[in-house]
Design a protein around this motif. Sequence first.
Motif, PDB file in Angstrom:
ATOM      1  N   GLN A   1       0.827  -1.204   0.000  1.00 20.53           N
ATOM      2  CA  GLN A   1       0.000   0.000   0.000  1.00 20.53           C
ATOM      3  C   GLN A   1       0.868   1.263   0.000  1.00 20.53           C
ATOM      4  N   ALA A   2       1.964   1.214   0.743  1.00 22.79           N
ATOM      5  CA  ALA A   2       2.858   2.367   0.807  1.00 22.79           C
ATOM      6  C   ALA A   2       3.502   2.637  -0.551  1.00 22.79           C
ATOM      7  N   LEU A   3       3.953   1.587  -1.214  1.00 22.20           N
ATOM      8  CA  LEU A   3       4.570   1.756  -2.532  1.00 22.20           C
ATOM      9  C   LEU A   3       3.552   2.270  -3.543  1.00 22.20           C
ATOM     10  N   ASP A   4       2.311   1.816  -3.433  1.00 22.13           N
ATOM     11  CA  ASP A   4       1.262   2.297  -4.335  1.00 22.13           C
ATOM     12  C   ASP A   4       1.030   3.796  -4.137  1.00 22.13           C
ATOM     13  N   LEU A   5       0.970   4.243  -2.884  1.00 19.24           N
ATOM     14  CA  LEU A   5       0.801   5.667  -2.598  1.00 19.24           C
ATOM     15  C   LEU A   5       1.944   6.474  -3.187  1.00 19.24           C
ATOM     16  N   MET A   6       3.153   6.037  -2.941  1.00 15.75           N
ATOM     17  CA  MET A   6       4.323   6.818  -3.369  1.00 15.75           C
ATOM     18  C   MET A   6       4.520   6.800  -4.878  1.00 15.75           C
ATOM     19  N   MET A   7       4.303   5.653  -5.507  1.00 17.25           N
ATOM     20  CA  MET A   7       4.593   5.534  -6.927  1.00 17.25           C
ATOM     21  C   MET A   7       3.441   6.008  -7.814  1.00 17.25           C
ATOM     22  N   ASN A   8       2.195   5.725  -7.419  1.00 15.45           N
ATOM     23  CA  ASN A   8       1.055   6.029  -8.293  1.00 15.45           C
ATOM     24  C   ASN A   8       0.304   7.300  -7.922  1.00 15.45           C
ATOM     25  N   GLU A   9       0.486   7.768  -6.690  1.00 13.83           N
ATOM     26  CA  GLU A   9      -0.174   9.018  -6.302  1.00 13.83           C
ATOM     27  C   GLU A   9       0.815  10.149  -6.047  1.00 13.83           C
ATOM     28  N   ALA A  10       2.057   9.802  -5.722  1.00 16.11           N
ATOM     29  CA  ALA A  10       3.094  10.823  -5.532  1.00 16.11           C
ATOM     30  C   ALA A  10       4.164  10.731  -6.610  1.00 16.11           C
ATOM     31  N   PHE A  11       4.011   9.788  -7.557  1.00 21.09           N
ATOM     32  CA  PHE A  11       4.808   9.715  -8.792  1.00 21.09           C
ATOM     33  C   PHE A  11       6.309   9.526  -8.537  1.00 21.09           C
ATOM     34  N   GLN A  12       6.639   8.763  -7.502  1.00 16.87           N
ATOM     35  CA  GLN A  12       8.035   8.510  -7.187  1.00 16.87           C
ATOM     36  C   GLN A  12       8.541   7.268  -7.917  1.00 16.87           C
ATOM     37  N   GLN A  13       9.847   7.238  -8.125  1.00 17.05           N
ATOM     38  CA  GLN A  13      10.473   6.061  -8.695  1.00 17.05           C
ATOM     39  C   GLN A  13      10.517   4.945  -7.649  1.00 17.05           C
ATOM     40  N   ARG A  14      10.586   3.708  -8.110  1.00 15.75           N
ATOM     41  CA  ARG A  14      10.545   2.576  -7.187  1.00 15.75           C
ATOM     42  C   ARG A  14      11.693   2.628  -6.178  1.00 15.75           C
ATOM     43  N   ALA A  15      12.907   2.978  -6.618  1.00 19.51           N
ATOM     44  CA  ALA A  15      14.042   3.004  -5.688  1.00 19.51           C
ATOM     45  C   ALA A  15      13.804   4.003  -4.564  1.00 19.51           C
ATOM     46  N   GLU A  16      13.267   5.166  -4.919  1.00 20.19           N
ATOM     47  CA  GLU A  16      12.965   6.172  -3.898  1.00 20.19           C
ATOM     48  C   GLU A  16      11.861   5.675  -2.969  1.00 20.19           C
ATOM     49  N   ALA A  17      10.829   5.084  -3.536  1.00 21.93           N
ATOM     50  CA  ALA A  17       9.707   4.598  -2.735  1.00 21.93           C
ATOM     51  C   ALA A  17      10.151   3.489  -1.777  1.00 21.93           C
ATOM     52  N   GLU A  18      10.979   2.590  -2.271  1.00 17.22           N
ATOM     53  CA  GLU A  18      11.460   1.512  -1.403  1.00 17.22           C
ATOM     54  C   GLU A  18      12.345   2.060  -0.294  1.00 17.22           C
ATOM     55  N   GLY A  19      13.169   3.068  -0.632  1.00 20.28           N
ATOM     56  CA  GLY A  19      14.009   3.696   0.383  1.00 20.28           C
ATOM     57  C   GLY A  19      13.178   4.404   1.438  1.00 20.28           C
ATOM     58  N   LYS A  20      12.093   5.052   1.012  1.00 23.85           N
ATOM     59  CA  LYS A  20      11.241   5.759   1.963  1.00 23.85           C
ATOM     60  C   LYS A  20      10.491   4.767   2.855  1.00 23.85           C
ATOM     61  N   TRP A  21      10.059   3.654   2.291  1.00 23.77           N
ATOM     62  CA  TRP A  21       9.426   2.620   3.121  1.00 23.77           C
ATOM     63  C   TRP A  21      10.394   2.188   4.218  1.00 23.77           C
ATOM     64  N   ARG A  22      11.627   1.957   3.826  1.00 19.07           N
ATOM     65  CA  ARG A  22      12.646   1.548   4.802  1.00 19.07           C
ATOM     66  C   ARG A  22      12.802   2.623   5.879  1.00 19.07           C
ATOM     67  N   ARG A  23      12.883   3.869   5.447  1.00 19.45           N
ATOM     68  CA  ARG A  23      13.056   4.961   6.402  1.00 19.45           C
ATOM     69  C   ARG A  23      11.859   5.067   7.350  1.00 19.45           C
ATOM     70  N   ALA A  24      10.667   4.848   6.813  1.00 18.29           N
ATOM     71  CA  ALA A  24       9.453   4.939   7.634  1.00 18.29           C
ATOM     72  C   ALA A  24       9.358   3.800   8.646  1.00 18.29           C
ATOM     73  N   THR A  25      10.060   2.709   8.397  1.00 13.04           N
ATOM     74  CA  THR A  25      10.080   1.620   9.374  1.00 13.04           C
ATOM     75  C   THR A  25      11.131   1.863  10.455  1.00 13.04           C
ATOM     76  N   LEU A  26      12.072   2.773  10.188  1.00  9.95           N
ATOM     77  CA  LEU A  26      13.181   3.022  11.111  1.00  9.95           C
ATOM     78  C   LEU A  26      12.982   4.268  11.958  1.00  9.95           C
ATOM     79  N   SER A  27      12.048   5.133  11.571  1.00  8.65           N
ATOM     80  CA  SER A  27      11.806   6.364  12.318  1.00  8.65           C
ATOM     81  C   SER A  27      10.313   6.519  12.562  1.00  8.65           C
ATOM     82  N   GLN A  28       9.987   7.420  13.457  1.00  6.60           N
ATOM     83  CA  GLN A  28       8.583   7.709  13.735  1.00  6.60           C
ATOM     84  C   GLN A  28       8.457   9.219  13.914  1.00  6.60           C
ATOM     85  N   VAL A  29       7.431   9.791  13.318  1.00  7.45           N
ATOM     86  CA  VAL A  29       7.077  11.217  13.440  1.00  7.45           C
ATOM     87  C   VAL A  29       7.989  12.126  12.623  1.00  7.45           C
TER      88      VAL A  29
END
Length: 591
Positions: free
Chosen positions: A509-537
């Motif tokens: 769901q996160a990759l769908d939001l970033m790639m199809n609604e925020a138009f990010q590349q997969r590498a960026e989206a995957e990196g952001k997913w990783r970052r969102a699992t490592l930080s909060q707020v």
Amino acid sequence: MKKAAISLAVVIGLGALAGCNSATIQKETAEAAEQQVKQNFSHFSDQFINDLWQWSPTWALYSGKHVNDGYLEVPNDAARAKTLAFVNTQQAKLAKFDKSTLTTNDLIDYELISNLLASIKWQQERFKAWQWNPSQYNVAGGFAQIINEDFAPLDERLKSVVARLENVPAYYQAAQANIDNPTIEHTQLAIMQNQGAFSVLSDELAEKVNASGLSESDKTLFTQRFELAKSAVNQHIEWLTELEAKLEKEGARSFRIGEELYEEKFALDIQAGMSGKALFEKATADKYRVQAEMAKITRDIWSKYIDTPIPQDDNVAIKQLIDVLSVKHVKREDFVDEVRAQIPELVKFVNEKQLMTLDPSKPLVVRETPEYMRGFAGASISAPGPYEKSANTYYNVTPLDGMSDESAESYLREYNHWILQVLNIHEAIPGHYTQLVYSNESPSLVKSLFGNGAMVEGWAVYTERMMLEEGYGEFEPELWLMYYKWNLRVIANTILDYSIQVNGMTEEQALDLMMNEAFQQRAEAEGKWRRATLSQVQLTSYYSGYREIYDLREELKGAQGEAFDLKAFHEQFLSYGSAPVKYIKQLMTSK
């Protein structure tokens, strides 16, 4: 007692000066009382900072205050008890002040100190990341700060290194004793970053010591402690690797912190005057507004790049056009050099447009991200504190040589010709680098030292739009389209962070939001997913601060009309250090 003493002084004064004008006496007495309160609070805040550095010499080191650089605190039960004792003592001192008697400026310092103490206590007693986040434990940063920053003669700094090495084995033993039911994501990050520690505890460091003016006994002591430290790091990596295998087999704690902890952390970290949920809802509404702006630009320039009819679905059309434009990017081997080359152009534009005063004496150094810092963000700023205003600010840019060809191409398409310029505005000029230089000049050390992340990140995001509004890029629609794409990422960060940590959003769901609604590349989206699992707020700080700053500017522009001066606004806003925007607003609008 203080109030009684002041009252007594007033009575004595009035008795002695019975023939004087009573209104004048009352005014002078009130001014004297206010000055006394101000002096008392100023003395407290100065003493608080000194006490803070004694409590945490490593924090002092990062802030440019060299209290005891050679001391590495072991993160054990005794250290946690020391922390809570420090917090309780300072909170008791703070409680003695009557907030209603403080000036607006001092009241903001009061609130910053109060929030800082509450946050430290909350982290220790409530959040307890020291138990479940192994990536908190890494000695490399302090050593790198001592070795790389030229704040004292090399031999003096190397003596601190020798002293600091002593506690490295005990540090990692305590870390292993602390770690309990960790997340697998933070365990994996800890492995990678501790492996990067050897870029600091390196043969190059040993060579510096051998070539230094240290005594032979100091050099011998260095060699002994250096070998023990490296062994401790290696042993810790092995221990973490075994732990990772166990977690993969038996299951691990979720990285999601849930709504209650999220809202508590949001209130302490962001200080925005609204809940995390309210900001999430605001960002969701803003997402649709930005998508509409992008759709309009896409319709205007579609035929310039694509011969086929434009799709009826706006998001599909936007994504297709961005994909076509994104092939224009720098070569992977030139990525860091291109970042370095763009900085002078940004300086030139800011100066020509008189957007704010830049200080050419404060060096900005673009460098490859040190290995012990990699794995979290592709670009970042490492800035000196107010005690070392003339030291280098480092713009850390991670090279792409560790990526596969496919990942590197995806990353470069994300940071294409236009977005790379926006990134440099954000990180460097007039974004983070500029704001942090100004922050160091704030007359209030409290506001400079205890910066609010939403203000710091919000300023960087604000400058992106401001530069384009002032004509950077000559209003090129392609640049505006990519800016909106970048801004949509800021909005999506807030949606993403809350959705993942509170609502249980999945990776798909996160990759769908970033790639199809925020138009990010997969590498960026995957990196952001990783970052969102490592930080909060933290991911919400960009949008929160940006909206507050932009809205404040528009409010003042409306109130001042033609008298509004953009440069004056910027310099006044930045003069208050890195305080939360809601407090800066008080200072800028109070009369």
